[in-house]
Design a protein around this motif. Structure first.
Motif, mmCIF file in Angstrom:
data_model
loop_
_atom_site.group_PDB
_atom_site.id
_atom_site.type_symbol
_atom_site.label_atom_id
_atom_site.label_comp_id
_atom_site.label_asym_id
_atom_site.label_seq_id
_atom_site.Cartn_x
_atom_site.Cartn_y
_atom_site.Cartn_z
ATOM 1 N N ILE A 297 0.869 -1.128 0.021
ATOM 2 C CA ILE A 297 -0.146 -0.024 0.042
ATOM 3 C C ILE A 297 0.983 1.355 0.023
ATOM 4 O O ILE A 297 1.894 1.171 0.729
ATOM 5 C CB ILE A 297 -0.949 -0.089 1.253
ATOM 6 N N ASN A 298 0.706 2.132 -0.775
ATOM 7 C CA ASN A 298 1.328 3.481 -0.825
ATOM 8 C C ASN A 298 0.648 4.230 0.167
ATOM 9 O O ASN A 298 -0.714 4.808 -0.020
ATOM 10 C CB ASN A 298 1.333 4.152 -2.236
ATOM 11 N N ALA A 299 1.243 4.554 1.343
ATOM 12 C CA ALA A 299 0.565 5.260 2.529
ATOM 13 C C ALA A 299 0.964 6.843 2.363
ATOM 14 O O ALA A 299 0.692 7.393 3.583
ATOM 15 C CB ALA A 299 0.829 4.474 3.811
ATOM 16 N N GLY A 300 1.647 7.213 1.431
ATOM 17 C CA GLY A 300 2.388 8.272 1.366
ATOM 18 C C GLY A 300 1.246 9.806 1.515
ATOM 19 O O GLY A 300 1.669 10.753 2.136
ATOM 20 N N GLU A 301 0.124 9.309 0.817
ATOM 21 C CA GLU A 301 -1.059 10.612 0.802
ATOM 22 C C GLU A 301 -1.063 10.907 2.355
ATOM 23 O O GLU A 301 -1.677 12.049 2.654
ATOM 24 C CB GLU A 301 -2.340 9.933 0.133
ATOM 25 N N GLU A 302 -1.574 9.942 3.341
ATOM 26 C CA GLU A 302 -1.912 10.183 4.542
ATOM 27 C C GLU A 302 -0.571 10.452 5.561
ATOM 28 O O GLU A 302 -0.546 11.466 6.188
ATOM 29 C CB GLU A 302 -2.481 8.866 5.180
ATOM 30 N N SER A 371 -1.636 12.156 13.853
ATOM 31 C CA SER A 371 -2.893 12.292 14.439
ATOM 32 C C SER A 371 -3.790 11.178 14.214
ATOM 33 O O SER A 371 -3.833 10.337 13.374
ATOM 34 C CB SER A 371 -3.596 13.619 13.864
ATOM 35 N N GLU A 372 -4.899 11.124 15.126
ATOM 36 C CA GLU A 372 -5.799 10.029 15.127
ATOM 37 C C GLU A 372 -6.718 10.315 13.725
ATOM 38 O O GLU A 372 -6.968 9.172 13.324
ATOM 39 C CB GLU A 372 -6.862 10.229 16.176
ATOM 40 N N GLU A 373 -6.961 11.536 13.282
ATOM 41 C CA GLU A 373 -7.700 11.625 12.103
ATOM 42 C C GLU A 373 -6.758 11.094 10.897
ATOM 43 O O GLU A 373 -7.347 10.203 9.858
ATOM 44 C CB GLU A 373 -7.689 13.092 11.609
ATOM 45 N N ILE A 374 -5.274 11.076 10.812
ATOM 46 C CA ILE A 374 -4.692 10.521 9.843
ATOM 47 C C ILE A 374 -4.704 8.965 10.029
ATOM 48 O O ILE A 374 -4.750 8.293 8.983
ATOM 49 C CB ILE A 374 -3.117 10.856 9.868
ATOM 50 N N TRP A 375 -4.522 8.398 11.121
ATOM 51 C CA TRP A 375 -4.494 6.887 11.377
ATOM 52 C C TRP A 375 -5.985 6.397 10.890
ATOM 53 O O TRP A 375 -5.926 5.507 9.918
ATOM 54 C CB TRP A 375 -4.444 6.535 12.691
ATOM 55 N N ASN A 376 -7.119 7.165 11.169
ATOM 56 C CA ASN A 376 -8.572 6.628 10.850
ATOM 57 C C ASN A 376 -8.742 6.578 9.415
ATOM 58 O O ASN A 376 -9.366 5.710 8.707
ATOM 59 C CB ASN A 376 -9.539 7.293 11.496
ATOM 60 N N THR A 377 -8.136 7.683 8.626
ATOM 61 C CA THR A 377 -8.186 7.930 7.248
ATOM 62 C C THR A 377 -7.704 6.812 6.636
ATOM 63 O O THR A 377 -8.026 6.147 5.572
ATOM 64 C CB THR A 377 -7.793 8.930 6.860
ATOM 65 N N LEU A 378 -6.366 6.363 6.979
ATOM 66 C CA LEU A 378 -5.554 5.504 6.398
ATOM 67 C C LEU A 378 -6.355 4.000 6.741
ATOM 68 O O LEU A 378 -6.353 3.293 5.827
ATOM 69 C CB LEU A 378 -4.122 5.366 6.736
ATOM 70 N N PHE A 379 -6.596 3.731 7.915
ATOM 71 C CA PHE A 379 -7.212 2.594 8.122
ATOM 72 C C PHE A 379 -8.571 2.092 7.381
ATOM 73 O O PHE A 379 -8.548 1.176 6.766
ATOM 74 C CB PHE A 379 -7.495 2.351 9.590
ATOM 75 N N GLY A 383 -8.761 -0.775 4.879
ATOM 76 C CA GLY A 383 -9.775 -1.979 5.426
ATOM 77 C C GLY A 383 -9.022 -2.519 6.624
ATOM 78 O O GLY A 383 -9.222 -3.667 6.788
ATOM 79 N N PHE A 384 -8.435 -1.579 7.239
ATOM 80 C CA PHE A 384 -7.595 -2.182 8.428
ATOM 81 C C PHE A 384 -8.632 -2.512 9.830
ATOM 82 O O PHE A 384 -9.628 -1.951 10.079
ATOM 83 C CB PHE A 384 -6.584 -1.349 8.944
ATOM 84 N N GLU A 385 -8.275 -3.884 10.280
ATOM 85 C CA GLU A 385 -9.110 -4.192 11.239
ATOM 86 C C GLU A 385 -8.248 -4.383 12.530
ATOM 87 O O GLU A 385 -7.135 -4.603 12.481
ATOM 88 C CB GLU A 385 -10.095 -5.356 10.932
ATOM 89 N N GLU A 386 -9.029 -4.621 13.978
ATOM 90 C CA GLU A 386 -8.118 -4.668 14.982
ATOM 91 C C GLU A 386 -7.261 -5.899 15.016
ATOM 92 O O GLU A 386 -6.437 -6.028 15.926
ATOM 93 C CB GLU A 386 -8.981 -4.485 16.272
ATOM 94 N N ARG A 387 -7.620 -6.874 14.301
ATOM 95 C CA ARG A 387 -7.065 -8.392 14.358
ATOM 96 C C ARG A 387 -5.750 -8.247 13.649
ATOM 97 O O ARG A 387 -4.975 -9.173 13.427
ATOM 98 C CB ARG A 387 -7.768 -9.575 13.971
ATOM 99 N N ASP A 388 -5.594 -7.023 12.712
ATOM 100 C CA ASP A 388 -4.378 -6.955 11.898
ATOM 101 C C ASP A 388 -3.305 -6.344 12.242
ATOM 102 O O ASP A 388 -3.300 -5.514 13.327
ATOM 103 C CB ASP A 388 -4.797 -6.369 10.595
ATOM 104 N N LEU A 389 -2.033 -6.294 11.553
ATOM 105 C CA LEU A 389 -0.776 -5.642 11.852
ATOM 106 C C LEU A 389 -0.397 -4.811 10.748
ATOM 107 O O LEU A 389 -0.628 -5.343 9.492
ATOM 108 C CB LEU A 389 0.122 -6.719 12.230
#
Length: 590
Positions: A297-302, A371-379, A383-389
């Motif tokens: 995943i290219n996560a640069g945008e977030e 920030s929480e906003e950046i993490w949530n936008t990326l997740f 499709g990131f879930e709590e069981r994932d790494l």
């Protein structure tokens, strides 16, 4: 006596019949009152019983046998008593009551046991290859290879392809790997080369009007070796006239379906197709293993919007910030994560950052910088879930994708994502026509210089070479390239332009490829083809990890044949006849 049956082909239906068997003594048990041997041939084993009450002299002769003696036995097939049936053995419900025995040859004690799982070095196996090939596992691999070759020939002949042999002694055209050179005795100071592939000859056959050609030739490349590479290898070489890329895709897919069905595997066609760029950006390699997902995943945008300095610096220097969503791996301990980071660093990464989500909050060494906003936008996007790494890496674009691709494969092996009995084919398309060689400081062909460019991009040929894509394609199976090909250049003027774009002078073009360019001037049809790596295909179907286990007499990683002790020295007289004199290593070092 004349053999009537193979040992492994006998069954209960043969009870009461007289048979003559030939083979090797696999194992012997002397119980005093009875003597048993397990006789082995290429199809399996069967138990032979020697009873002194039937023949005292025969019993005495049998007691002289040792493992790997070559024998011929006549006897009667008998059923075993219920308590003596061996369900682990295909012939376990029968035994042979021996009537005659002839020792055809004795044997020394072998350097290792004839069994599937052996604890012995590869060098010992290669030195005593004739012993190694007696193992059932190795025989099965060679039988599988034979069946695959037969199925390929069967399909291609029925499709109207003509099998044509091309020369082994040919001209050196070093635009690719290093050639193996062969000195000529008759033409002093001149060399033949062993073919890296029949490339030019098969194109000339298209110019000759053959239309559909195939061959299963030996090819030779003087390259450093690895598990899936040998200095001499076998490829299935195919060429067709008056075609487009689609014709290659559909013909090869039907070929593979036919071949895999012949060896009892069903595959689905058509195969998936992805471009070279998509493969690199999603999997970090142009040979992706699609038996499992886990895309890069290219996560640069977030993450470039965060306060973490490393991310801001990388984004400002045209680098990339990449991530892997590793499903169901939230359980990884600090030790597991430290091992992952150490592996990434060995590959050349500056580091590897992890992130988890527990009870709605993010845990990560860099959590406070983002920030929480950046993490949530990326997740949310991935499709990131709590069981994932989540694994994150930043750095140089090309190198970072490659490293993430290696980490993806490392995790797949660690977590056993890939199933051995699954076959995931994919076509990789739209390759760059050229790539820059840092070693040679020039543009070189991504595949070979006879590959056709996309005609709509020809305006970039002389000045913006990197923008041109090729009418080329690779077929990949379970993360290994098993074939590659292209639509060829059939216009002599365009072929000349490609040679010039590669930096070849007119003199070099004439000297290396003059005969071929001239042939193009005599009505060359549009044509293209593909070469399939037979050794790799058999290796994958046999569930082996090295092609040495599906080649009868392979070389070691130092390109040596330990069986014949080659390469070896030759006499001074032979060298003199060839006009060759070796220069001392000390002089070379100076």
């Amino acid at each position: 006596m004349k053999r009537t049956n193979y040992c492994g082909n006998l069954s209960g239906q043969h009870i009461g019949t007289e048979v003559v068997l030939c083979g090797w003594v696999n194992r012997m048990r002397d119980l005093g009152s009875l003597c048993f041997i397990e006789l082995r041939d290429r199809e399996g084993t069967v138990q032979i019983v020697f009873n002194p009450q039937l023949n005292e002299e025969l019993f005495k002769t049998a007691k002289e046998l040792n493992n790997e003696y070559v024998v011929e036995i006549k006897g009667t097939v008998a059923g075993r008593s219920p308590e003596n049936i061996n369900p682990q053995l295909p012939t376990g419900e029968i035994e042979i009551i021996a009537r005659e025995l002839k020792i055809l040859n004795e044997s020394r004690i072998p350097p290792f046991a004839i069994m599937d799982e052996i604890q012995v070095t590869d060098n010992i196996r290669m030195k005593y290859r004739y012993i190694d090939l007696r193992r059932k596992k190795m025989y099965n691999n060679l039988k599988l290879r034979s069946d695959i070759v037969f199925a390929m020939r069967d399909f291609l002949v029925k499709e109207g392809f003509l099998e044509v042999e091309t020369p082994i002694l040919t001209k050196s055209t070093p635009e690719g790997a290093r050639d193996y050179l062969v000195p000529s005795r008759i033409h002093k100071n001149k060399m033949y080369a062993l073919p890296q592939s029949p490339q030019l000859f098969k194109q000339i056959l298209m110019i000759s009007g053959i239309d559909k050609y195939f061959q299963i030739p030996k090819c030779f490349r003087d390259e450093d070796l690895r598990a899936d590479r040998q200095p001499e290898f076998t490829q299935v070489d195919i060429e067709m006239s008056f075609l487009e890329e689609e014709d290659i895709y559909t013909t090869m897919e039907r070929l593979f379906k036919h071949v895999f069905a012949a060896v009892h595997h069903e595959i689905k066609i058509p195969f998936k197709r992805i471009t070279f760029q998509e493969a690199m950006e999603n999997y970090g390699t142009d040979k992706p293993d699609l038996r499992f997902e886990c895309r890069i995943i290219n996560a640069g945008e977030e993450l470039s919007r965060s306060e973490f300095k490393v991310f801001k610096d990388v984004a400002g220097s045209s680098g990339v910030i990449l991530a892997l969503r590793v499903q169901n791996c939230v359980h990884y301990s600090r030790k597991d994560l430290a091992e992952l980071e150490e592996y990434a660093k060995k590959l050349g990464a500056a580091g590897l950052i992890w992130a988890k989500k527990e009870n709605g909050s993010v845990k990560s060494p860099i959590a406070k910088y983002i920030s929480e906003e950046i993490w949530n936008t990326l997740f949310a996007r991935i499709g990131f879930e709590e069981r994932d790494l989540l694994l994150i890496m930043a750095g140089n674009k090309e190198r970072s994708y490659e490293i993430m691709g290696q980490i993806r494969l490392y995790l797949a092996e660690k977590e056993s994502w890939a199933k051995k009995d699954e076959f995931a084919f994919v076509w990789i398309t739209n390759f760059p026509l050229f790539e820059y060689s840092e070693e040679e400081k020039r543009w070189v062909s991504k595949h070979h210089p006879f590959t056709s460019p996309r005609y709509e991009e020809l305006q970039y040929l002389e000045n913006e070479t990197w923008k041109i894509h090729a009418l080329a394609y690779d077929v990949v199976l379970n993360g290994l390239e098993i074939g590659g090909g292209s639509i060829r250049i059939h216009d002599p003027k365009l072929q000349w332009r490609i040679f010039r774009a590669l930096g070849l002078s007119e003199e070099e073009i004439e000297q290396k490829f003059g005969f071929f360019v001239e042939a193009l001037n005599y009505g060359a049809p549009p044509h293209g083809g593909i070469a399939l790596g037979l050794d790799r295909i058999v290796m994958i179907v046999a569930h082996e990890t090295s092609i040495r286990d599906v080649i009868p007499f392979p070389k070691t990683t130092k390109a040596q044949c330990l069986l014949t002790q080659s390469p070896s020295e030759v006499s001074k007289q032979q060298l003199k006849e060839l006009g060759i004199e070796f220069i001392d290593d000390e002089i070379n070092r100076e």
